[in-house]
Design an enzyme around this catalytic site. Structure first.
Site, PDB file in Angstrom:
ATOM      1  N   CYS A 117       0.806  -1.124  -0.112  1.00  0.00           N
ATOM      2  CA  CYS A 117      -0.021  -0.038   0.280  1.00  0.00           C
ATOM      3  C   CYS A 117       1.449   1.564   0.019  1.00  0.00           C
ATOM      4  O   CYS A 117       1.890   1.384  -0.603  1.00  0.00           O
ATOM      5  CB  CYS A 117      -0.931   0.078   1.105  1.00  0.00           C
ATOM      6  SG  CYS A 117      -2.394   1.479   1.576  1.00  0.00           S
ATOM      7  N   ASP A 172      -8.549  -2.943  -7.246  1.00  0.00           N
ATOM      8  CA  ASP A 172      -8.373  -2.165  -6.971  1.00  0.00           C
ATOM      9  C   ASP A 172      -8.616  -1.077  -7.039  1.00  0.00           C
ATOM     10  O   ASP A 172      -8.041   0.109  -8.357  1.00  0.00           O
ATOM     11  CB  ASP A 172      -6.683  -2.020  -7.009  1.00  0.00           C
ATOM     12  CG  ASP A 172      -5.932  -1.359  -6.303  1.00  0.00           C
ATOM     13  OD1 ASP A 172      -6.765  -0.022  -5.481  1.00  0.00           O
ATOM     14  OD2 ASP A 172      -4.860  -1.358  -5.404  1.00  0.00           O
ATOM     15  N   HIS A 204      -7.387  -4.344  -3.786  1.00  0.00           N
ATOM     16  CA  HIS A 204      -6.409  -3.595  -3.006  1.00  0.00           C
ATOM     17  C   HIS A 204      -6.628  -4.190  -1.600  1.00  0.00           C
ATOM     18  O   HIS A 204      -6.959  -4.568  -0.704  1.00  0.00           O
ATOM     19  CB  HIS A 204      -6.552  -1.852  -2.583  1.00  0.00           C
ATOM     20  CG  HIS A 204      -5.565  -0.616  -2.225  1.00  0.00           C
ATOM     21  ND1 HIS A 204      -4.355  -0.721  -2.529  1.00  0.00           N
ATOM     22  CD2 HIS A 204      -5.180  -0.686  -0.686  1.00  0.00           C
ATOM     23  CE1 HIS A 204      -3.748  -0.046  -2.758  1.00  0.00           C
ATOM     24  NE2 HIS A 204      -4.353   0.148  -0.967  1.00  0.00           N
TER      25      HIS A 204
END
Length: 238
Positions: A117, A172, A204
């Site tokens: 991330c 995502d 994600h």
């Protein structure tokens, strides 16, 4: 064995979670946190790398804003810490971490960096600005518009100095597939090996088994590819 030590940066002390393997380490890895701090999951991933034979460390890059551990999904409290980060500060933290590893006997070409991330973005920046052994990004944003004051990744990608692998989920919502493909084309212009892998069913955070977005099949394949990337590009020590 794993413990948290303290290293010095120009902006004060920074915690560094340090997991050592049994026996001699094959190489060293820097594991950069998500936007939720060096939490139990990041510590667990760091230990997983140690179990694979690496000296693995995770820097507490939120140290300038209180070094919090935040709940997944608590973006209200996450955003101020992310907004306080700068590229210069991140590179200072990387340099402090690299000095710590150098003192432990690991030259830059025997150090890899990975992140998840927000940390995936940091891993990409490290690969663009530093000549290390290898880098792996898990779903790091900032492809079309830079983060932390840095240029967009599509602009930086041809300048990659470290062999780089990017891992992304097609579902995502924060990283569109067309951006990932633009990054693939830009990274292909680099003078070092690069590769991007997309996972059709993943969103994600697909690698994090502490989140609802965990996608086991994609996570397992991404972990395998990550270990292979590091094994290929990091020279093993004796």
């Amino acid at each position: 064995m794993a413990t948290t030590v303290t290293v010095s940066t120009p902006d004060g002390d920074m915690g560094l979670y340090d997991a050592e393997p049994d026996g001699t380490a094959r190489a060293a890895l820097i594991v950069v946190q998500e936007a939720f701090g060096v939490n139990g999951h990041i510590e667990d991933v760091t230990r997983r790398f140690a179990a694979e034979g690496y000296r693995a460390v995770s820097p507490h890059v939120f140290h300038r804003s209180g070094d919090p551990v935040l709940a997944y999904g608590d973006m209200e409290h996450v955003l101020p810490h992310m907004q306080a980060m700068t590229e210069a500060g991140l590179h200072a933290d990387l340099d402090a971490t690299l000095r710590y590893l150098a003192d432990a006997g690991f030259a830059p070409d025997r150090v890899g960096v990975t992140g998840f991330c927000m940390g995936g973005t940091v891993a990409f920046l490290a690969a663009a600005r530093r000549r290390l052994g290898a880098a792996v990004t898990f779903y790091g944003g900032g492809i079309a518009s830079g983060r932390f004051g840095s240029p967009p990744q599509t602009e930086l990608a041809p300048q990659l100095q470290t062999p780089w692998l990017g891992l992304y989920g097609d579902q995502d919502q924060s990283i569109p597939v067309d951006e990932v493909e633009a990054l693939r084309q830009a990274a292909a212009k680099a003078s070092v090996p690069t590769e991007i892998v997309r996972y059709h069913g993943a969103g994600h955070g697909f690698h994090c088994d502490a989140r609802d977005s965990y996608h086991e099949a994609s996570a397992r394949d991404a972990w395998r590819r990550t270990l292979e990337w590091f094994a290929t590009h990091l020279p093993a020590g004796s």
